[in-house]
Structure formats: structure tokens, C-alpha cells
Design a protein around this motif. Structure first.
Motif, PDB file in Angstrom:
ATOM      1  N   MET A 105     -44.048  39.285  36.807  1.00  0.00           N
ATOM      2  CA  MET A 105     -45.366  38.701  36.494  1.00  0.00           C
ATOM      3  C   MET A 105     -46.431  39.799  36.457  1.00  0.00           C
ATOM      4  O   MET A 105     -47.447  39.687  35.776  1.00  0.00           O
ATOM      5  CB  MET A 105     -45.750  37.636  37.529  1.00  0.00           C
ATOM      6  N   SER A 106     -46.187  40.872  37.238  1.00  0.00           N
ATOM      7  CA  SER A 106     -47.124  42.002  37.237  1.00  0.00           C
ATOM      8  C   SER A 106     -46.837  42.965  36.095  1.00  0.00           C
ATOM      9  O   SER A 106     -47.733  43.681  35.650  1.00  0.00           O
ATOM     10  CB  SER A 106     -47.013  42.761  38.566  1.00  0.00           C
ATOM     11  N   TYR A 107     -45.569  42.988  35.670  1.00  0.00           N
ATOM     12  CA  TYR A 107     -45.149  43.946  34.622  1.00  0.00           C
ATOM     13  C   TYR A 107     -44.368  43.165  33.558  1.00  0.00           C
ATOM     14  O   TYR A 107     -43.132  43.219  33.504  1.00  0.00           O
ATOM     15  CB  TYR A 107     -44.295  45.051  35.253  1.00  0.00           C
ATOM     16  N   PRO A 108     -45.091  42.430  32.705  1.00  0.00           N
ATOM     17  CA  PRO A 108     -44.442  41.450  31.796  1.00  0.00           C
ATOM     18  C   PRO A 108     -43.380  42.021  30.865  1.00  0.00           C
ATOM     19  O   PRO A 108     -42.469  41.283  30.466  1.00  0.00           O
ATOM     20  CB  PRO A 108     -45.625  40.878  31.012  1.00  0.00           C
ATOM     21  N   SER A 109     -43.450  43.304  30.535  1.00  0.00           N
ATOM     22  CA  SER A 109     -42.401  43.841  29.644  1.00  0.00           C
ATOM     23  C   SER A 109     -41.022  43.730  30.274  1.00  0.00           C
ATOM     24  O   SER A 109     -40.006  43.766  29.567  1.00  0.00           O
ATOM     25  CB  SER A 109     -42.712  45.298  29.264  1.00  0.00           C
TER      26      SER A 109
ATOM     27  N   THR B 252     -50.632  35.806  33.687  1.00  0.00           N
ATOM     28  CA  THR B 252     -51.245  34.774  32.841  1.00  0.00           C
ATOM     29  C   THR B 252     -50.224  33.654  32.597  1.00  0.00           C
ATOM     30  O   THR B 252     -49.006  33.898  32.632  1.00  0.00           O
ATOM     31  CB  THR B 252     -51.675  35.361  31.474  1.00  0.00           C
ATOM     32  N   PRO B 253     -50.730  32.443  32.307  1.00  0.00           N
ATOM     33  CA  PRO B 253     -49.828  31.293  32.114  1.00  0.00           C
ATOM     34  C   PRO B 253     -48.813  31.513  30.977  1.00  0.00           C
ATOM     35  O   PRO B 253     -47.698  31.008  31.025  1.00  0.00           O
ATOM     36  CB  PRO B 253     -50.797  30.150  31.775  1.00  0.00           C
ATOM     37  N   ALA B 254     -49.200  32.318  29.985  1.00  0.00           N
ATOM     38  CA  ALA B 254     -48.307  32.526  28.823  1.00  0.00           C
ATOM     39  C   ALA B 254     -46.944  33.067  29.248  1.00  0.00           C
ATOM     40  O   ALA B 254     -45.939  32.802  28.597  1.00  0.00           O
ATOM     41  CB  ALA B 254     -48.961  33.471  27.828  1.00  0.00           C
ATOM     42  N   LEU B 255     -46.904  33.792  30.351  1.00  0.00           N
ATOM     43  CA  LEU B 255     -45.638  34.408  30.787  1.00  0.00           C
ATOM     44  C   LEU B 255     -44.578  33.360  31.118  1.00  0.00           C
ATOM     45  O   LEU B 255     -43.385  33.617  30.998  1.00  0.00           O
ATOM     46  CB  LEU B 255     -45.863  35.277  32.034  1.00  0.00           C
ATOM     47  N   SER B 256     -45.048  32.191  31.536  1.00  0.00           N
ATOM     48  CA  SER B 256     -44.114  31.167  32.023  1.00  0.00           C
ATOM     49  C   SER B 256     -43.811  30.072  31.006  1.00  0.00           C
ATOM     50  O   SER B 256     -43.072  29.138  31.315  1.00  0.00           O
ATOM     51  CB  SER B 256     -44.691  30.526  33.300  1.00  0.00           C
TER      52      SER B 256
END
Ligand code: 6PG
Length: 240
Positions: free
Chosen positions: A215-219, A157-161
Motif C-alpha cells: 500500500m506504501s509502494y504500489p508498484s 489510495t482507494p484505487a489500490l484495492s
């Protein structure tokens, strides 16, 4: 330079919650020896609820504690899904904390982006920290989903970046969330993950793998300047 994560595997969820209570009390007590106020950001979901229940029976100068939420579903506090509503019911309504010390996400606003902007302004006001500086919470509590999301930072999701804000709009299956950004979480003095249950094993394996797509595993993106402590129960942490 970030510190290596501290990983504690507790025999069961009750022991995990008891340990989390000790750690949170230690960190908040330490904060109050160093600064006028202590700041904590709460996580949602089901795991931290007994921790909040335990905090209700603790003794701290609650008038010096400021409470925020690291993420929130876009619902009113009265809604059963509300992270704010849960924490108020089992903890904040049971202690003598000044109402102005409880900083809820403004999910009453019709526009989630405006809510994120307003929440960021509230954080900056309390910390007296102007942009682009990033304030340092004393404690940020986090959970982790089966998909390795944390807060409302969901995979791809865009929030990650988002790197130039403290708060942004997360997205869970098309539903808006308000969430701290990675830079704000990573500025914390202590990030405390509480993860319980066998269903979290696959995600934990990816988060702790030497190589995997963040990006697949945001933690995996959570690499704070301060302490990173994972409190796992045996069911979740058995294969680490
Ligand atoms: C939320 C949370 C979310 C949660 C994880 C783990 O608003 O749902 O902040 O990130 O921490 O989904 O949830 P459980 O503790 O219920 O497994």
C-alpha cells in the motif's frame, strides 16, 4: 502462478529507450501473428516520450493496433499535462492509424467516476470481453514515481484495492485521475516498466525488497500473469 520479473539495467536513458522500442515492437509483432489486433496501453509522465517518438518511425500495420492509456490526468487532451496529448503529438498524429483505434479516456465528462465506467465499457467493447472476465492487453507500459506509484495508483489510495473493475478513479493529492486497476494490469501478456534516474533508487529498493508494504509502494502490486519486464537505466538500477 506469476513469472519472475525480468530486470534489464541499461547504461543510460538513451539505451533504455532504444531497448524499450525493441521490446515493444517485438511484442506487438508477435501479437499480430497470434491475433487479429494488437493492444497497447500507454503510460504518461516524461520517461516514455522518446519511446513514442521512436515508434513514429517504425513500421507496423497500424490499422491493427489499438491504443489505450493506462492512466490519464483529468484534463483535456489539449492541456500540457495530458498523457493523450503528448502521445498524439509525438507519435499517433504521425502515423496512419485509424482514429477509431485510438481509445482516449473520456476526461470531457464532468464526473470522473462516469468517465472510468465509460472507459471500462470501451475496453470491454474492443476486447469483446464481458464482466467479470478481465481482458489481456498485449503490452501495458508503466512508469514509476519517486513514491513507487505506477499508473495513477498512488500510495494509500482507494484505487489500490479496487478488484471488481477494470478502470477506476485514482487520486493524486486530491486531483482525480483515470487509471487501470491492478487486476487489469496484472492480466497483461507483457507489463513493461520504464524507470530512469537516480531519484527512483529509493522506491525501487522498496519495490524489489523481499518484504515491504504494497500500500506504501504500489508498484509491488504489479505481478502480471504474463511477462513483467523492468527496463532501468544505470542511474535508477545501480543498487539493485
Ligand atoms: C502519469 C504516469 C505516472 C508516471 C510516473 C513516472 O500519468 O504521470 O502514468 O505513473 O509513469 O509518475 O513519471 P516519469 O516517467 O515522468 O518519471
Amino acid at each position: 502462478m506469476t513469472q519472475s520479473p525480468i530486470v534489464e539495467i541499461l547504461p543510460d536513458k538513451a539505451a533504455l529507450i532504444e531497448r524499450s522500442l525493441d521490446v515493444v515492437m517485438q511484442k506487438l509483432t508477435l501479437a499480430l501473428t497470434e491475433r487479429e489486433i494488437a493492444t497497447i496501453a500507454l503510460s504518461g509522465g516524461s520517461t516514455p516520450k522518446p519511446l513514442y517518438e521512436g515508434l513514429a518511425d517504425q513500421s507496423l500495420p497500424w490499422d491493427k493496433l489499438h491504443v489505450f492509456w493506462g492512466d490519464e490526468r483529468y484534463v483535456a487532451p489539449e492541456h500540457p499535462d495530458s498523457n493523450e496529448g503528448m502521445a498524439r503529438h509525438v507519435w499517433l498524429d504521425r502515423i496512419s492509424i485509424p482514429p477509431e483505434n485510438i481509445h482516449a479516456t473520456p476526461t470531457h465528462l464532468s464526473d470522473p467516476t462516469a468517465a472510468a465506467t465509460q472507459y471500462e465499457a470501451e475496453i470491454r467493447r474492443v476486447f469483446a470481453t464481458e464482466a467479470p472476465a478481465v481482458p489481456a492487453f498485449d503490452v501495458i507500459l508503466l512508469g514509476m514515481g519517486d513514491d513507487a506509484h505506477t499508473a495513477s495508483l498512488f500510495p494509500h489510495t482507494p484505487a489500490l484495492s479496487v478488484s471488481d473493475r477494470l478502470v477506476t478513479v485514482g487520486n493524486k493529492a486530491g486531483q482525480p485521475r483515470i487509471t487501470f486497476t491492478v487486476p487489469l494490469i496484472n492480466q497483461a501478456r507483457c507489463v513493461l516498466f520504464l524507470v530512469a534516474g537516480e531519484n527512483k533508487q529509493p522506491a525501487l529498493a522498496q519495490v524489489f525488497a523481499s518484504e515491504a508494504d504494497a500500500m506504501s509502494y504500489p508498484s509491488r502490486l504489479i505481478q502480471p500473469q504474463g511477462e513483467l519486464r523492468w527496463l532501468l537505466d544505470q542511474a535508477a538500477g545501480a543498487n539493485l
